[in-house]
Write a protein that holds these residues in place. Structure first.
Motif, mmCIF file in Angstrom:
data_model
loop_
_atom_site.group_PDB
_atom_site.id
_atom_site.type_symbol
_atom_site.label_atom_id
_atom_site.label_comp_id
_atom_site.label_asym_id
_atom_site.label_seq_id
_atom_site.Cartn_x
_atom_site.Cartn_y
_atom_site.Cartn_z
ATOM 1 N N LYS A 231 40.269 42.898 49.136
ATOM 2 C CA LYS A 231 40.359 44.337 49.348
ATOM 3 C C LYS A 231 40.815 45.041 48.078
ATOM 4 O O LYS A 231 40.293 46.105 47.709
ATOM 5 N N GLU A 232 41.796 44.465 47.393
ATOM 6 C CA GLU A 232 42.292 45.078 46.156
ATOM 7 C C GLU A 232 41.236 45.051 45.062
ATOM 8 O O GLU A 232 41.111 46.008 44.280
ATOM 9 N N ASN B 147 37.984 45.176 45.520
ATOM 10 C CA ASN B 147 37.012 46.210 45.864
ATOM 11 C C ASN B 147 37.542 47.602 45.532
ATOM 12 O O ASN B 147 36.800 48.468 45.058
ATOM 13 N N GLN B 148 38.818 47.835 45.771
ATOM 14 C CA GLN B 148 39.405 49.133 45.465
ATOM 15 C C GLN B 148 39.418 49.401 43.969
ATOM 16 O O GLN B 148 39.138 50.526 43.527
ATOM 17 N N GLN B 149 39.733 48.383 43.174
ATOM 18 C CA GLN B 149 39.759 48.563 41.726
ATOM 19 C C GLN B 149 38.353 48.766 41.162
ATOM 20 O O GLN B 149 38.165 49.479 40.175
#
Length: 344
Positions: free
Chosen positions: A138-139, A141-143
């Motif tokens: 998830k992190e 993808n966010q970055q």
């Protein structure tokens, strides 16, 4: 005579300008209206291909050479097919090459470097976040969203750069237009034939009133030509093109890298990402060659006229810059909205 010819070209230039302007506005309206459909279709297509890649990667856990080769070949095909869909990279390449005099070799180098940069950014991003910060999927993808937004903003910046350089080049070209001044300095009668008059300029006065320009013929280079001025600008725009395309990491490459890390086959994910980049480079290079070929065909059948060509080039570059700015801002907004951004 020259003024009559110039004035006769102005109405046709005005008509051409309004035709291109209406066509550009119509295209922007159609793009805005059909944007949700194009976006959803692209997402469905990408989801289906990603599922096939994921299943093939899971089968590669058996370390069967045939399965691994199948996955590698599928990754290469994914790079080719994925780049055929809607994407900002193709818009940047076709728009720039269609409105700027670029050689085939240069265009191929641009597309290859941009595609490989895209793969390298995806590998670097995932590797640093996974191995350096133990980030979750998830992190990661966010970055990656920040890199995607950055590529769209660079695309809009390229549009501004094209508009600025086009206006600057046009003003510089107008200043370089030669001014012909005819004057009689001295009338002298020839002794051999008194009834005939010879027009002779005074050499000293001519020397004193000599003005250096590109047409003076004195052998000195007094200022940079338009090509010399544009050389540095073009280099900056080339770098901007590479960053504008390459800064957006391929979503398929990120997915493969994340799953390959979970399955203990990260090296295979890296190989897959590079092959996706090679496939993307082939597709974009083909589109670039088609764009240059089409432009050359148009130039063959178009009547050459320096004045008309200069105004057409200016209008085309201005419209190209506006197109890149519009699509760049539109894509940056679509990161948040799944429909046309102005509806929110």
């Amino acid at each position: 005579m020259q003024s009559t010819r110039t004035s006769s070209l102005k109405p046709s230039n005005n008509r051409l300008f309004w035709v291109l302007l209406v066509g550009f506005c119509s295209f922007i309206y159609l793009l805005y209206r059909e944007w949700p459909y194009l976006l959803m279709q692209s997402m469905r297509w990408q989801k289906d291909i990603n599922e096939v890649l994921t299943n093939s990667l899971m089968d590669s856990q058996a370390h069967d050479i045939k399965t691994i080769l199948y996955f590698v070949g599928l990754s290469f095909a994914y790079g080719i097919l994925h780049s055929l869909g809607p994407g900002h990279g193709k818009v940047i390449v076709t728009t720039y090459l269609a409105t700027h005099p670029t050689k085939i070799k240069t265009s191929l180098i641009l597309t290859v470097l941009a595609a490989l940069t895209q793969a390298l950014v995806a590998i670097s991003l995932v590797s640093v976040l996974l191995w350096g910060f133990n980030a979750s999927m998830k992190e990661v993808n966010q970055q990656s969203i920040y890199f995607i937004d950055a590529s769209y903003l660079i695309m809009a910046y390229l549009g501004l750069s094209i508009i600025y350089s086009a206006i600057k080049h046009h003003i510089h070209s107008n200043k370089q237009q030669p001014k012909v001044n005819l004057s009689i300095n001295k009338i002298q009668l020839s002794p051999s034939n008194p009834s005939s008059a010879m027009l002779k300029p005074q050499q000293n006065q001519h020397h004193l009133s000599h003005k250096h320009d590109q047409h003076c013929g004195c052998g000195h280079k007094h200022f940079a030509s338009a090509e010399d001025i544009n050389q540095a600008t073009n280099l900056k725009q080339y770098i901007t093109i590479i960053l504008g395309i390459g800064m957006r990491p391929c979503t398929g490459a990120i997915m493969v890298l994340l799953f390959s890390h979970i399955m203990g086959l990260y090296w295979l994910g890296v190989v897959s990402s590079f092959l996706m980049g090679v496939g993307t480079a082939i597709t974009i290079s083909t589109i670039a060659l088609l764009t240059i070929s089409g432009k050359k065909i148009i130039n063959i059948y178009r009547k050459p006229n320096k004045l008309n060509t200069r105004y057409i080039s200016l209008v085309a570059k201005l419209l190209a810059g506006l197109l890149l700015i519009t699509i760049g801002l539109l894509l940056s907004q679509s990161q948040t909205y799944a429909v046309a951004p102005f509806l929110k």
